[in-house]
Design a protein around this motif. Structure first.
Motif, PDB file in Angstrom:
ATOM      1  N   LEU A  46       0.820  -1.221   0.000  1.00  0.00           N
ATOM      2  CA  LEU A  46       0.000   0.000   0.000  1.00  0.00           C
ATOM      3  C   LEU A  46       0.852   1.269   0.000  1.00  0.00           C
ATOM      4  O   LEU A  46       0.551   2.226  -0.728  1.00  0.00           O
ATOM      5  N   ILE A  47       1.915   1.277   0.803  1.00  0.00           N
ATOM      6  CA  ILE A  47       2.787   2.464   0.859  1.00  0.00           C
ATOM      7  C   ILE A  47       3.496   2.659  -0.482  1.00  0.00           C
ATOM      8  O   ILE A  47       3.581   3.779  -1.002  1.00  0.00           O
ATOM      9  N   ALA A  48       3.993   1.557  -1.048  1.00  0.00           N
ATOM     10  CA  ALA A  48       4.680   1.638  -2.346  1.00  0.00           C
ATOM     11  C   ALA A  48       3.737   2.154  -3.420  1.00  0.00           C
ATOM     12  O   ALA A  48       4.102   3.019  -4.230  1.00  0.00           O
ATOM     13  N   PHE A  49       2.492   1.640  -3.428  1.00  0.00           N
ATOM     14  CA  PHE A  49       1.505   2.078  -4.422  1.00  0.00           C
ATOM     15  C   PHE A  49       1.187   3.561  -4.254  1.00  0.00           C
ATOM     16  O   PHE A  49       1.111   4.314  -5.230  1.00  0.00           O
ATOM     17  N   ALA A  50       0.999   3.993  -2.999  1.00  0.00           N
ATOM     18  CA  ALA A  50       0.685   5.405  -2.722  1.00  0.00           C
ATOM     19  C   ALA A  50       1.813   6.317  -3.206  1.00  0.00           C
ATOM     20  O   ALA A  50       1.561   7.367  -3.814  1.00  0.00           O
ATOM     21  N   LEU A  51       3.049   5.916  -2.944  1.00  0.00           N
ATOM     22  CA  LEU A  51       4.204   6.718  -3.384  1.00  0.00           C
ATOM     23  C   LEU A  51       4.279   6.793  -4.904  1.00  0.00           C
ATOM     24  O   LEU A  51       4.492   7.862  -5.484  1.00  0.00           O
ATOM     25  N   LEU A  52       4.095   5.641  -5.558  1.00  0.00           N
ATOM     26  CA  LEU A  52       4.229   5.582  -7.017  1.00  0.00           C
ATOM     27  C   LEU A  52       3.099   6.336  -7.717  1.00  0.00           C
ATOM     28  O   LEU A  52       3.352   7.096  -8.654  1.00  0.00           O
ATOM     29  N   ILE A  53       1.851   6.134  -7.250  1.00  0.00           N
ATOM     30  CA  ILE A  53       0.728   6.811  -7.900  1.00  0.00           C
ATOM     31  C   ILE A  53       0.780   8.314  -7.616  1.00  0.00           C
ATOM     32  O   ILE A  53       0.435   9.131  -8.478  1.00  0.00           O
ATOM     33  N   GLY A  54       1.248   8.675  -6.431  1.00  0.00           N
ATOM     34  CA  GLY A  54       1.403  10.086  -6.098  1.00  0.00           C
ATOM     35  C   GLY A  54       2.424  10.766  -6.990  1.00  0.00           C
ATOM     36  O   GLY A  54       2.186  11.857  -7.521  1.00  0.00           O
ATOM     37  N   PHE A  55       3.546  10.091  -7.192  1.00  0.00           N
ATOM     38  CA  PHE A  55       4.591  10.657  -8.045  1.00  0.00           C
ATOM     39  C   PHE A  55       4.146  10.677  -9.501  1.00  0.00           C
ATOM     40  O   PHE A  55       4.496  11.591 -10.249  1.00  0.00           O
ATOM     41  N   PHE A  56       3.358   9.670  -9.898  1.00  0.00           N
ATOM     42  CA  PHE A  56       2.882   9.595 -11.286  1.00  0.00           C
ATOM     43  C   PHE A  56       2.079  10.840 -11.655  1.00  0.00           C
ATOM     44  O   PHE A  56       2.211  11.382 -12.754  1.00  0.00           O
ATOM     45  N   TYR A  57       1.242  11.312 -10.707  1.00  0.00           N
ATOM     46  CA  TYR A  57       0.412  12.495 -10.984  1.00  0.00           C
ATOM     47  C   TYR A  57       1.082  13.808 -10.580  1.00  0.00           C
ATOM     48  O   TYR A  57       1.016  14.793 -11.310  1.00  0.00           O
ATOM     49  N   ALA A  58       1.760  13.808  -9.435  1.00  0.00           N
ATOM     50  CA  ALA A  58       2.400  15.046  -8.965  1.00  0.00           C
ATOM     51  C   ALA A  58       3.737  15.284  -9.650  1.00  0.00           C
ATOM     52  O   ALA A  58       4.195  16.419  -9.746  1.00  0.00           O
ATOM     53  N   GLY A  59       4.360  14.212 -10.111  1.00  0.00           N
ATOM     54  CA  GLY A  59       5.669  14.336 -10.760  1.00  0.00           C
ATOM     55  C   GLY A  59       5.625  15.220 -11.985  1.00  0.00           C
ATOM     56  O   GLY A  59       6.562  15.967 -12.274  1.00  0.00           O
ATOM     57  N   ASP A  60       4.495  15.148 -12.716  1.00  0.00           N
ATOM     58  CA  ASP A  60       4.320  15.973 -13.911  1.00  0.00           C
ATOM     59  C   ASP A  60       4.322  17.455 -13.539  1.00  0.00           C
ATOM     60  O   ASP A  60       4.912  18.293 -14.231  1.00  0.00           O
ATOM     61  N   MET A  61       3.659  17.803 -12.428  1.00  0.00           N
ATOM     62  CA  MET A  61       3.631  19.198 -11.958  1.00  0.00           C
ATOM     63  C   MET A  61       5.031  19.646 -11.537  1.00  0.00           C
ATOM     64  O   MET A  61       5.423  20.786 -11.781  1.00  0.00           O
ATOM     65  N   MET A  62       5.755  18.725 -10.895  1.00  0.00           N
ATOM     66  CA  MET A  62       7.123  19.045 -10.483  1.00  0.00           C
ATOM     67  C   MET A  62       8.003  19.336 -11.689  1.00  0.00           C
ATOM     68  O   MET A  62       8.818  20.263 -11.674  1.00  0.00           O
ATOM     69  N   LEU A  63       7.812  18.563 -12.750  1.00  0.00           N
ATOM     70  CA  LEU A  63       8.591  18.792 -13.974  1.00  0.00           C
ATOM     71  C   LEU A  63       8.283  20.167 -14.555  1.00  0.00           C
ATOM     72  O   LEU A  63       9.190  20.888 -14.978  1.00  0.00           O
ATOM     73  N   ARG A  64       6.980  20.500 -14.577  1.00  0.00           N
ATOM     74  CA  ARG A  64       6.600  21.819 -15.110  1.00  0.00           C
ATOM     75  C   ARG A  64       7.176  22.942 -14.262  1.00  0.00           C
ATOM     76  O   ARG A  64       7.549  23.997 -14.777  1.00  0.00           O
ATOM     77  N   LEU A  65       7.253  22.720 -12.962  1.00  0.00           N
ATOM     78  CA  LEU A  65       7.826  23.710 -12.041  1.00  0.00           C
ATOM     79  C   LEU A  65       9.277  24.005 -12.403  1.00  0.00           C
ATOM     80  O   LEU A  65       9.738  25.145 -12.343  1.00  0.00           O
ATOM     81  N   PHE A  66       9.993  22.949 -12.793  1.00  0.00           N
ATOM     82  CA  PHE A  66      11.408  23.107 -13.181  1.00  0.00           C
ATOM     83  C   PHE A  66      11.587  23.289 -14.681  1.00  0.00           C
ATOM     84  O   PHE A  66      12.700  23.239 -15.191  1.00  0.00           O
ATOM     85  N   GLN A  67      10.444  23.472 -15.383  1.00  0.00           N
ATOM     86  CA  GLN A  67      10.446  23.701 -16.843  1.00  0.00           C
ATOM     87  C   GLN A  67      11.143  22.570 -17.598  1.00  0.00           C
ATOM     88  O   GLN A  67      11.929  22.799 -18.517  1.00  0.00           O
ATOM     89  N   VAL A  68      10.823  21.344 -17.191  1.00  0.00           N
ATOM     90  CA  VAL A  68      11.349  20.158 -17.872  1.00  0.00           C
ATOM     91  C   VAL A  68      10.177  19.441 -18.523  1.00  0.00           C
ATOM     92  O   VAL A  68       9.172  19.176 -17.862  1.00  0.00           O
ATOM     93  N   ASP A  69      10.274  19.148 -19.830  1.00  0.00           N
ATOM     94  CA  ASP A  69       9.171  18.449 -20.497  1.00  0.00           C
ATOM     95  C   ASP A  69       9.338  16.932 -20.362  1.00  0.00           C
ATOM     96  O   ASP A  69      10.405  16.439 -19.995  1.00  0.00           O
ATOM     97  N   ILE A  70       8.246  16.216 -20.685  1.00  0.00           N
ATOM     98  CA  ILE A  70       8.224  14.759 -20.533  1.00  0.00           C
ATOM     99  C   ILE A  70       9.293  14.088 -21.405  1.00  0.00           C
ATOM    100  O   ILE A  70       9.934  13.123 -20.988  1.00  0.00           O
ATOM    101  N   ALA A  71       9.494  14.598 -22.619  1.00  0.00           N
ATOM    102  CA  ALA A  71      10.481  13.996 -23.528  1.00  0.00           C
ATOM    103  C   ALA A  71      11.887  14.058 -22.932  1.00  0.00           C
ATOM    104  O   ALA A  71      12.653  13.090 -22.996  1.00  0.00           O
ATOM    105  N   SER A  72      12.221  15.208 -22.330  1.00  0.00           N
ATOM    106  CA  SER A  72      13.537  15.360 -21.690  1.00  0.00           C
ATOM    107  C   SER A  72      13.684  14.381 -20.530  1.00  0.00           C
ATOM    108  O   SER A  72      14.726  13.747 -20.347  1.00  0.00           O
ATOM    109  N   PHE A  73      12.607  14.260 -19.735  1.00  0.00           N
ATOM    110  CA  PHE A  73      12.639  13.346 -18.594  1.00  0.00           C
ATOM    111  C   PHE A  73      12.751  11.901 -19.063  1.00  0.00           C
ATOM    112  O   PHE A  73      13.419  11.077 -18.436  1.00  0.00           O
TER     113      PHE A  73
END
Length: 199
Positions: A46-73
């Motif tokens: 459950l903890i692993a799933f929560a971390l992974l799904i959280g990063f899956f959705y919030a990670g995109d916002m973090m990338l935009r914050l640092f002006q990094v696009d998905i292709a670069s990542f």
């Protein structure tokens, strides 16, 4: 790319299966148990799933914050997956766990074995190619598999044997190597085009 697609789901499942590599982690889990460090299968899953799904959705916002696009990542992620594949194929340690926490369920089981840098990177890298619904479903199925393996670790180890686990690890190491090459080639072209457009 927006809807449910079985081929995308299957591809994402195989990639995450290889990256999370719970079968390859069985010897580590058994060693933890032998040292008296208890492992709670449901809590870890459950903890692993929560971390992974959280990063899956919030990670995109973090990338935009640092002006990094998905292709670069995705290109950066291809290098991380490449190094992980070398670990599995060549039996070397590149990513070392030197953290101070000693409790087994959270460290090293949840992080970095289940929800480590490789899994985080892979999830966002997959977003460059697959619809989110297919990746999320693949992640859920992988977490179900993780829970089953954690509950039946001793039985699976007896069934496969050390040789079987070793062969599976090598096989998925080669799969990861191929995936890293595909991620790199699929996304480096768009980066080159963006760079040329800036000239």
């Amino acid at each position: 790319m927006s809807g449910l697609d079985f081929q995308q789901f299957l591809s994402a499942f195989i990639v995450l299966f290889a990256v999370i590599d719970i079968i390859g982690s069985i010897p580590i889990i058994l060693d933890l148990k032998q040292k008296g460090r208890s492992v709670n299968a449901l809590k870890a899953t459950l903890i692993a799933f929560a971390l992974l799904i959280g990063f899956f959705y919030a990670g995109d916002m973090m990338l935009r914050l640092f002006q990094v696009d998905i292709a670069s990542f995705a290109v950066a992620g291809a290098f991380v997956i490449f190094l992980m594949s070398l670990e599995m194929i060549l039996d070397i340690e590149i990513f070392k766990n030197t953290g101070p926490i000693k409790e087994a369920t959270l460290v090293p089981l949840v992080f970095p074995l289940l929800a480590g840098a490789g899994a985080f990177t892979t999830l966002l890298s997959l977003r460059a190619e697959y619809a989110p619904i297919n990746i999320v479903l693949a992640l859920i199925l992988n977490m179900v598999w993780v829970f089953i393996v954690l509950k039946l670790t001793d039985r699976i180890e007896r069934m496969l044997g050390k040789g079987g686990i070793y062969v599976i690890r090598k096989f998925f190491g080669i799969i990861l190597l191929a995936i890293s090459a595909r991620l790199f080639t699929a996304n480096i072209t768009s980066l080159i085009e963006q760079f040329q457009a800036l000239k």
